[in-house]
Structures are given as structure tokens and as C-alpha cells.
Design a protein around this motif. Structure first.
Motif, PDB file in Angstrom:
ATOM      1  N   LYS A  55       0.726  -1.182   0.008  1.00  0.00           N
ATOM      2  CA  LYS A  55       0.141   0.117  -0.007  1.00  0.00           C
ATOM      3  C   LYS A  55       0.902   1.383   0.063  1.00  0.00           C
ATOM      4  O   LYS A  55       0.223   2.302  -0.586  1.00  0.00           O
ATOM      5  CB  LYS A  55      -1.061  -0.069   1.241  1.00  0.00           C
ATOM      6  N   PHE A  56       2.277   1.194   0.397  1.00  0.00           N
ATOM      7  CA  PHE A  56       3.002   2.093   0.570  1.00  0.00           C
ATOM      8  C   PHE A  56       4.048   2.251  -0.636  1.00  0.00           C
ATOM      9  O   PHE A  56       4.953   3.038  -0.993  1.00  0.00           O
ATOM     10  CB  PHE A  56       3.898   2.229   1.621  1.00  0.00           C
ATOM     11  N   GLY A  57       3.670   1.259  -1.775  1.00  0.00           N
ATOM     12  CA  GLY A  57       4.450   1.373  -2.826  1.00  0.00           C
ATOM     13  C   GLY A  57       5.700   0.433  -2.805  1.00  0.00           C
ATOM     14  O   GLY A  57       6.784   0.604  -3.506  1.00  0.00           O
ATOM     15  N   VAL A  58       5.967  -0.418  -1.815  1.00  0.00           N
ATOM     16  CA  VAL A  58       6.979  -1.390  -1.582  1.00  0.00           C
ATOM     17  C   VAL A  58       6.708  -2.296  -2.502  1.00  0.00           C
ATOM     18  O   VAL A  58       5.686  -2.718  -2.442  1.00  0.00           O
ATOM     19  CB  VAL A  58       7.048  -1.670  -0.151  1.00  0.00           C
ATOM     20  N   ARG A  59       7.652  -2.792  -3.326  1.00  0.00           N
ATOM     21  CA  ARG A  59       7.915  -3.777  -4.259  1.00  0.00           C
ATOM     22  C   ARG A  59       8.893  -4.560  -4.112  1.00  0.00           C
ATOM     23  O   ARG A  59       9.894  -4.217  -3.748  1.00  0.00           O
ATOM     24  CB  ARG A  59       7.476  -3.175  -5.682  1.00  0.00           C
ATOM     25  N   SER A  60       8.796  -5.873  -4.517  1.00  0.00           N
ATOM     26  CA  SER A  60      10.262  -6.505  -4.731  1.00  0.00           C
ATOM     27  C   SER A  60      10.790  -6.118  -5.866  1.00  0.00           C
ATOM     28  O   SER A  60      10.500  -5.422  -6.689  1.00  0.00           O
ATOM     29  CB  SER A  60       9.737  -8.104  -5.317  1.00  0.00           C
ATOM     30  N   MET A  62      12.746  -3.742  -5.053  1.00  0.00           N
ATOM     31  CA  MET A  62      13.261  -2.333  -4.843  1.00  0.00           C
ATOM     32  C   MET A  62      14.315  -2.395  -3.741  1.00  0.00           C
ATOM     33  O   MET A  62      14.363  -3.267  -2.899  1.00  0.00           O
ATOM     34  CB  MET A  62      12.031  -1.831  -4.138  1.00  0.00           C
ATOM     35  N   SER A  63      14.976  -1.415  -3.703  1.00  0.00           N
ATOM     36  CA  SER A  63      16.316  -1.235  -2.664  1.00  0.00           C
ATOM     37  C   SER A  63      15.558  -1.259  -1.211  1.00  0.00           C
ATOM     38  O   SER A  63      14.316  -0.443  -1.173  1.00  0.00           O
ATOM     39  CB  SER A  63      17.031  -0.161  -2.896  1.00  0.00           C
ATOM     40  N   GLY A  64      16.262  -1.846  -0.294  1.00  0.00           N
ATOM     41  CA  GLY A  64      15.706  -1.670   1.087  1.00  0.00           C
ATOM     42  C   GLY A  64      15.589  -0.056   1.743  1.00  0.00           C
ATOM     43  O   GLY A  64      14.666   0.360   2.353  1.00  0.00           O
ATOM     44  N   VAL A  65      16.666   0.535   0.954  1.00  0.00           N
ATOM     45  CA  VAL A  65      16.696   2.263   1.490  1.00  0.00           C
ATOM     46  C   VAL A  65      15.337   2.734   1.042  1.00  0.00           C
ATOM     47  O   VAL A  65      14.583   3.657   1.631  1.00  0.00           O
ATOM     48  CB  VAL A  65      17.799   2.763   0.965  1.00  0.00           C
ATOM     49  N   MET A  66      15.092   2.492  -0.110  1.00  0.00           N
ATOM     50  CA  MET A  66      13.837   3.144  -0.951  1.00  0.00           C
ATOM     51  C   MET A  66      12.677   2.860  -0.138  1.00  0.00           C
ATOM     52  O   MET A  66      11.767   3.185  -0.019  1.00  0.00           O
ATOM     53  CB  MET A  66      13.693   2.931  -2.313  1.00  0.00           C
ATOM     54  N   ALA A  67      12.537   1.372   0.230  1.00  0.00           N
ATOM     55  CA  ALA A  67      11.495   0.794   0.579  1.00  0.00           C
ATOM     56  C   ALA A  67      11.157   1.353   2.023  1.00  0.00           C
ATOM     57  O   ALA A  67       9.910   1.715   2.325  1.00  0.00           O
ATOM     58  CB  ALA A  67      11.450  -0.709   0.680  1.00  0.00           C
ATOM     59  N   LYS A  68      11.930   1.778   2.774  1.00  0.00           N
ATOM     60  CA  LYS A  68      12.101   2.187   4.027  1.00  0.00           C
ATOM     61  C   LYS A  68      11.672   3.728   4.024  1.00  0.00           C
ATOM     62  O   LYS A  68      10.929   4.031   4.888  1.00  0.00           O
ATOM     63  CB  LYS A  68      13.349   2.166   4.800  1.00  0.00           C
ATOM     64  N   ARG A  69      12.140   4.355   2.936  1.00  0.00           N
ATOM     65  CA  ARG A  69      11.730   5.539   2.889  1.00  0.00           C
ATOM     66  C   ARG A  69      10.115   5.771   2.608  1.00  0.00           C
ATOM     67  O   ARG A  69       9.509   6.862   3.018  1.00  0.00           O
ATOM     68  CB  ARG A  69      12.569   6.302   1.700  1.00  0.00           C
ATOM     69  N   ASN A  70       9.782   4.875   1.547  1.00  0.00           N
ATOM     70  CA  ASN A  70       8.399   4.825   1.389  1.00  0.00           C
ATOM     71  C   ASN A  70       7.568   4.433   2.547  1.00  0.00           C
ATOM     72  O   ASN A  70       6.175   4.788   2.615  1.00  0.00           O
ATOM     73  CB  ASN A  70       8.013   3.936   0.209  1.00  0.00           C
ATOM     74  N   CYS A  71       7.981   3.499   3.442  1.00  0.00           N
ATOM     75  CA  CYS A  71       7.203   3.067   4.359  1.00  0.00           C
ATOM     76  C   CYS A  71       7.924   3.091   5.750  1.00  0.00           C
ATOM     77  O   CYS A  71       8.635   2.072   5.952  1.00  0.00           O
ATOM     78  CB  CYS A  71       6.873   1.463   4.200  1.00  0.00           C
ATOM     79  N   PRO A  72       8.020   4.217   6.608  1.00  0.00           N
ATOM     80  CA  PRO A  72       8.727   4.199   7.697  1.00  0.00           C
ATOM     81  C   PRO A  72       8.726   3.237   8.838  1.00  0.00           C
ATOM     82  O   PRO A  72       9.653   2.864   9.436  1.00  0.00           O
ATOM     83  CB  PRO A  72       8.740   5.689   8.202  1.00  0.00           C
ATOM     84  N   ASP A  73       7.570   2.498   8.814  1.00  0.00           N
ATOM     85  CA  ASP A  73       7.294   1.491   9.784  1.00  0.00           C
ATOM     86  C   ASP A  73       7.385   0.186   9.067  1.00  0.00           C
ATOM     87  O   ASP A  73       7.168  -0.704   9.769  1.00  0.00           O
ATOM     88  CB  ASP A  73       5.791   1.650  10.127  1.00  0.00           C
ATOM     89  N   LEU A  74       8.128   0.032   8.001  1.00  0.00           N
ATOM     90  CA  LEU A  74       8.547  -1.229   7.401  1.00  0.00           C
ATOM     91  C   LEU A  74       9.259  -2.239   8.330  1.00  0.00           C
ATOM     92  O   LEU A  74      10.332  -1.715   8.878  1.00  0.00           O
ATOM     93  CB  LEU A  74       9.291  -0.989   6.127  1.00  0.00           C
ATOM     94  N   ILE A  75       8.955  -3.457   8.313  1.00  0.00           N
ATOM     95  CA  ILE A  75       9.702  -4.461   9.095  1.00  0.00           C
ATOM     96  C   ILE A  75      10.417  -5.300   8.306  1.00  0.00           C
ATOM     97  O   ILE A  75       9.881  -5.985   7.212  1.00  0.00           O
ATOM     98  CB  ILE A  75       8.826  -5.204  10.151  1.00  0.00           C
ATOM     99  N   PHE A  76      11.739  -5.569   8.475  1.00  0.00           N
ATOM    100  CA  PHE A  76      12.581  -6.213   7.617  1.00  0.00           C
ATOM    101  C   PHE A  76      12.820  -7.678   8.269  1.00  0.00           C
ATOM    102  O   PHE A  76      13.023  -7.644   9.227  1.00  0.00           O
ATOM    103  CB  PHE A  76      13.792  -5.645   7.137  1.00  0.00           C
ATOM    104  N   VAL A  77      12.740  -8.908   7.465  1.00  0.00           N
ATOM    105  CA  VAL A  77      13.127 -10.047   7.879  1.00  0.00           C
ATOM    106  C   VAL A  77      13.930 -10.918   7.013  1.00  0.00           C
ATOM    107  O   VAL A  77      13.684 -10.516   5.854  1.00  0.00           O
ATOM    108  CB  VAL A  77      11.799 -10.798   8.328  1.00  0.00           C
ATOM    109  N   ARG A  78      14.645 -11.405   7.615  1.00  0.00           N
ATOM    110  CA  ARG A  78      15.640 -12.480   6.725  1.00  0.00           C
ATOM    111  C   ARG A  78      14.704 -13.448   6.082  1.00  0.00           C
ATOM    112  O   ARG A  78      14.102 -14.237   6.422  1.00  0.00           O
ATOM    113  CB  ARG A  78      16.831 -12.844   7.202  1.00  0.00           C
TER     114      ARG A  78
END
Length: 366
Positions: A55-60, A62-78
Motif C-alpha cells: 500500500k506504501f509502494g513497496v515492491r520486490s 526495490m532497494s531496502g533504502v527506498m522501501a524504508k523511505r516509502n514506508c517508515p514503519d516497514l519491518i525487514f525479515v531475513r
């Protein structure tokens, strides 16, 4: 209505945000939260994103940096690929209860030919509903499905009612469906090609259908014939249960950019070891070694060498990768390295399963 091409009952099953959904299933605390599998807020690339993150524009990819910029609350998992493979095997076992004609495209999607099926069910739509219900009940995940007369239309249709939905394109509706379809929805037409088509006034299937074969081949090369056919509902590729692997690869994204070939040799050794391990576990070998280099500016370069013999041994893979690394001077610091092997000894002619043609004038049971 009579159609002048083979008609089959094809289902394309596509798991919904598969990697992310597995992580949310295994860790209920992640349910309902924006989630990215792979990457980080400082490095790497997103492998998959939950619907909450999309919903925040995060896509496969995409760089992690840009994904976090689009969605500040984004949770990353390995990523946990062993777990994803385990779940994928469970899902495929369900597919094989209905038909032996199953062609996996990836861990999270597959084509099924149910023209003749083990359940004796004439309705491909009802079979798709059953399969999706079974996956939810037995595995705990949702899936979407597309049902139609060939693989191309079934794949396009599976994206229509995502997540947790399905769409059937009946034989008599095929041509109208394709004509109304946005050109961006055509499987096989990427972003660059879509933009080129837009510039030429091609926005929908109806627009594409007005173009002659000569025009499409002149403007889009060998792909022109493919575009000419699919917009007319022609896609005769059968479901191939013994789909031949074309290549095998492994790659690594580094936490810190590497600025010298010397620092890359140890990394390449680990990557070559992983490729060799996968080759041997699958009992395959290949002749063409490709080195993948992604620079810090995200530009991607590949260098390849074809050997006169098949290889699977780590030492030979590493030696060839080193030769390719030193083939040209690096243009920048490096954030990712990868090694792939293609021209495999599995690329032999495989007898295609017979698929019967049925007239659209009959009750086809979609």
C-alpha cells in the motif's frame, strides 16, 4: 462461438505475497504489519512485500533504502528459503491430487492442465475453488487463481482478483477480455515495452489488435509474433510437467561496498561453493559461467564464458569467475556479486504431454 485454436482447461495458481505470508503465518506478531522479506533499511533488495507494505509502494526488487523511505514503519525479515520450499512442496502435493500436468514457475506459482483430471470434475472453476480451499485449510495460506483456455490468459486472469480470489475467462469471452485489457496487463509486456507501445498509440488489446504482424515485427522484433498471437487468444504452449531448468545461480549483496577485486575473491569462493552444492544436489552441470556485478550506483553488468566441457566443481567455477572478474576494470565499488551456470546438460528435448483440443461450441464446463 467457434475459436480457431486449441482450447484447454488451464488453471494458474499464484500464492498471495508468498514469502511475506509465510513469515506472518509463522510469526503472528507480524500479521497486519507492513513487512519486507530481504534487504534492510541500509542495504540490500526486497525479495517480497506484504500487502500492508505494498500500500506504501513497496515492491520486490526495490532497494531496502527506498522501501524504508516509502514506508517508515516497514519491518525487514531475513528470507528463509528452506521454509518456503517446504511449504511449496505441500502446496504442489495438493496440485498433484487433481492432475499430473503441473508446471511450476516458481515456489509460489504453477500452471495446471485439468482438461482431464483425477477428480473427473468437468468444471475448471470449481477445481480452482477446491484447490484454493485446500491450501487454506491444510497449509494456512491464501492463493489466487486464473482459469481459461490457455496459459497466457490464465496467468493474466490470476492477477485480477488478488488477494484470495479467482477469475474465469470463458471461451466465448476470451476475445472481448483481451481487447479490453490494458496493455500493461499483458504477460510478457514489461514497463519499457509498454511505454514504447503507448508512444505508438497502443493502450489496450483492441489497439494492439489493429496492428499488422509486419508492423509488430518491424517495431518489436521477434516478440512481434507473440504480441500478434496472444491478443487473438492464440497461445498453444502446453503445460510442461517436466519443465527444463535453464540455469542455476547464487548471489550475495554485501553490507559494505567492495572497492577492490582482492576483497571480492573470498566472496566469490563462497558463492561458487553454493552454486556447486546446488548443482551436485540436482545432479546437473553446465558449460556457460556468468559473473553478475551490481555496482554501488545499482547499474548491473554481466560477463560470460562458455567452456568446452560441462562443469559443476567449485574449483572450476571459481577459476572461471575469477577470470571474468579480471577481464575488465571495475567501474565503481561493488554491492553485489553473483555466479550463474547455464547451457546445462538438462537441456534435452522432452516429449510434450498430449493435450486434447475441445471445440468451444461444446459445453466446456468452465
Amino acid at each position: 462461438m467457434s475459436l480457431d485454436f486449441p482450447i484447454r482447461k488451464i488453471i494458474h495458481v499464484d500464492m498471495d505475497a508468498f514469502y511475506a505470508s509465510v513469515e506472518q503465518m509463522d510469526n503472528p506478531e507480524l500479521i497486519g504489519k507492513p513487512l519486507a522479506v530481504g534487504g534492510s533499511e541500509t542495504r540490500g533488495v526486497v525479495s517480497a512485500a506484504s500487502y500492508e507494505a505494498r500500500k506504501f509502494g513497496v515492491r520486490s526488487a526495490m532497494s531496502g533504502v527506498m522501501a524504508k523511505r516509502n514506508c517508515p514503519d516497514l519491518i525487514f525479515v531475513r528470507p528463509r528459503f528452506d521454509r518456503y520450499k517446504e511449504i511449496s512442496k505441500q502446496i504442489r502435493a495438493i496440485f498433484f491430487e487433481y492432475t499430473d500436468l503441473v508446471e511450476p514457475l516458481a515456489l509460489d506459482e504453477a500452471y495446471l492442465d485439468v482438461t482431464e483430471n483425477k477428480k473427473g470434475n468437468p468444471s475448471a472453476s470449481l477445481i480452482a475453488e477446491e484447490i484454493r480451499a485446500r491450501i487454506l485449510k491444510d497449509v494456512g495460506l491464501t492463493a489466487s487463481a486464473g482459469i481459461s483456455i490457455n496459459k497466457f490468459i490464465a496467468k493474466v486472469a490470476s492477477d485480477y482478483n488478488k488477494p484470495n480470489g479467482q477469475k474465469t475467462v470463458n471461451p466465448e469471452d476470451v476475445l472481448d477480455f483481451l481487447e479490453a485489457l490494458d496493455i500493461r496487463k499483458f504477460y510478457g509486456i514489461g514497463k519499457v515495452t509498454a511505454e514504447k507501445m503507448y508512444q505508438k498509440g497502443i493502450f489496450t488489446g483492441a489497439d494492439l489488435k489493429t496492428k499488422s504482424l509486419a508492423y509488430l515485427e518491424s517495431n518489436f522484433g521477434k516478440s512481434g509474433r507473440y504480441y500478434y498471437d496472444v491478443v487473438r487468444g492464440i497461445h498453444n504452449s502446453a503445460v510442461k510437467p517436466n519443465r527444463t531448468r535453464k540455469s542455476l545461480a547464487a548471489e550475495r549483496t554485501f553490507s559494505t561496498n567492495l572497492s577492490s577485486e582482492v576483497f571480492m575473491l573470498e566472496k566469490l569462493e563462497h558463492i561458487a561453493e553454493e552454486v556447486s552444492k546446488r548443482l551436485k544436489s540436482n545432479k546437473i552441470a553446465g558449460k556457460t559461467v556468468t559473473l553478475k556485478i551490481k555496482y554501488s550506483d545499482f547499474s548491473l553488468h554481466t560477463r560470460s564464458k562458455t567452456l568446452p566441457y560441462f562443469v559443476s566443481d567449485k574449483a572450476l567455477l571459481l577459476e572461471t569467475a575469477k577470470d571474468l572478474l579480471y577481464q575488465e576494470k571495475l567501474e565503481n565499488s561493488v554491492r553485489l556479486l553473483g555466479i550463474s551456470l547455464s547451457n546445462l546438460n538438462t537441456e534435452k528435448a522432452i516429449k510434450k504431454p498430449e493435450s486434447k483440443t475441445v471445440s468451444a461450441q461444446l459445453k466446456f464446463g468452465f
